[in-house]
Design a protein around this motif. Structure first.
Motif, short mmCIF file in Angstrom:
data_model
loop_
_atom_site.label_atom_id
_atom_site.label_comp_id
_atom_site.label_asym_id
_atom_site.label_seq_id
_atom_site.Cartn_x
_atom_site.Cartn_y
_atom_site.Cartn_z
N THR A 55 0.84 -1.16 -0.03
CA THR A 55 0.08 -0.10 -0.08
C THR A 55 0.99 1.17 0.06
OG1 THR A 55 -0.32 -0.02 2.40
CG2 THR A 55 -1.90 -1.17 1.17
N GLY A 56 0.43 2.48 -0.29
CA GLY A 56 1.03 3.53 -0.27
C GLY A 56 2.26 3.70 -1.41
N LYS A 57 2.10 3.05 -2.48
CA LYS A 57 3.19 3.04 -3.29
C LYS A 57 2.80 3.94 -4.69
CE LYS A 57 5.48 0.33 -0.76
NZ LYS A 57 6.56 0.80 -0.06
N GLN A 58 2.00 4.74 -4.87
CA GLN A 58 1.51 5.53 -5.90
C GLN A 58 2.78 6.33 -6.26
OE1 GLN A 58 -1.84 8.07 -5.32
NE2 GLN A 58 -2.43 7.89 -7.46
N LEU A 59 3.37 6.94 -5.51
CA LEU A 59 4.47 7.77 -5.90
C LEU A 59 5.87 7.30 -5.76
CD1 LEU A 59 3.14 11.08 -3.98
CD2 LEU A 59 2.90 10.33 -6.47
N VAL A 60 6.06 5.96 -5.68
CA VAL A 60 7.21 5.35 -5.68
C VAL A 60 7.93 5.50 -7.20
CG1 VAL A 60 6.49 3.20 -6.42
CG2 VAL A 60 8.56 3.41 -4.88
N GLY A 61 9.40 5.63 -7.10
CA GLY A 61 9.89 5.69 -8.44
C GLY A 61 11.09 4.72 -8.45
N ILE A 62 11.75 4.63 -9.56
CA ILE A 62 12.82 3.43 -9.93
C ILE A 62 14.30 4.45 -9.88
CG2 ILE A 62 13.77 1.87 -11.46
CD1 ILE A 62 10.87 1.42 -12.37
N LYS A 63 15.05 4.08 -9.19
CA LYS A 63 16.49 4.73 -8.99
C LYS A 63 17.22 4.18 -9.97
CE LYS A 63 18.41 5.18 -4.91
NZ LYS A 63 18.87 5.24 -3.60
N GLY A 64 17.00 2.77 -10.31
CA GLY A 64 18.09 2.03 -11.32
C GLY A 64 17.44 0.78 -11.56
N ILE A 65 18.21 0.13 -12.50
CA ILE A 65 18.20 -1.37 -12.94
C ILE A 65 19.24 -1.88 -13.02
CG2 ILE A 65 15.51 -0.85 -13.91
CD1 ILE A 65 16.92 -0.54 -16.87
#
Length: 124
Positions: A55-65
């Motif tokens: 929950t609460g992950k709507q604004l999560v981003g990706i730092k890297g792959i």
């Protein structure tokens, strides 16, 4: 096996999406979608029925792959989560079955009275 490998992968940090290209077909998956469907034990649990609703992950981003051998992609999220290895087969499934996976997730949130944006249980 090679049909599950994307021909290109593009991380779009500003829009918080990961673009996977399979020949002439492009898929864009949001960081939130990938985060809540992480194949990690933290999300899926250690056995059937032991998964933890994210929950609460709507604004999560990706730092890297990062590549993980020849079989998977490690996605590093900006909330500190980085333990799931997304196999090429799993990523293709997330692309091809996006709408169903997303609707299932939204239904789980609704059933739990939880929210995409704050991680708090909704109070009636």
């Amino acid at each position: 096996m090679s049909h599950t490998l994307p021909t290109d992968i593009r991380l779009h940090k500003k829009s918080r999406t990961l673009e996977l290209i399979y020949g002439d077909i492009n898929y864009e998956l949001t960081a939130e979608y990938l985060r809540v469907h992480s194949p990690s034990a933290e999300v899926r649990g250690h056995g059937i029925g032991n998964g933890v609703l994210q929950t609460g992950k709507q604004l999560v981003g990706i730092k890297g792959i990062q590549p993980a051998g020849n079989y998977a992609l490690k996605i590093i999220f900006d909330d500190g989560h980085d333990s799931g290895l997304f196999t090429w087969e799993y990523l293709l499934d997330l692309c091809q079955n996006h709408d169903q996976h997303w609707q299932d997730y939204l239904q789980q949130l609704q059933d739990a009275g939880a929210s995409r944006n704050d991680g708090m249980i909704a109070r009636g």
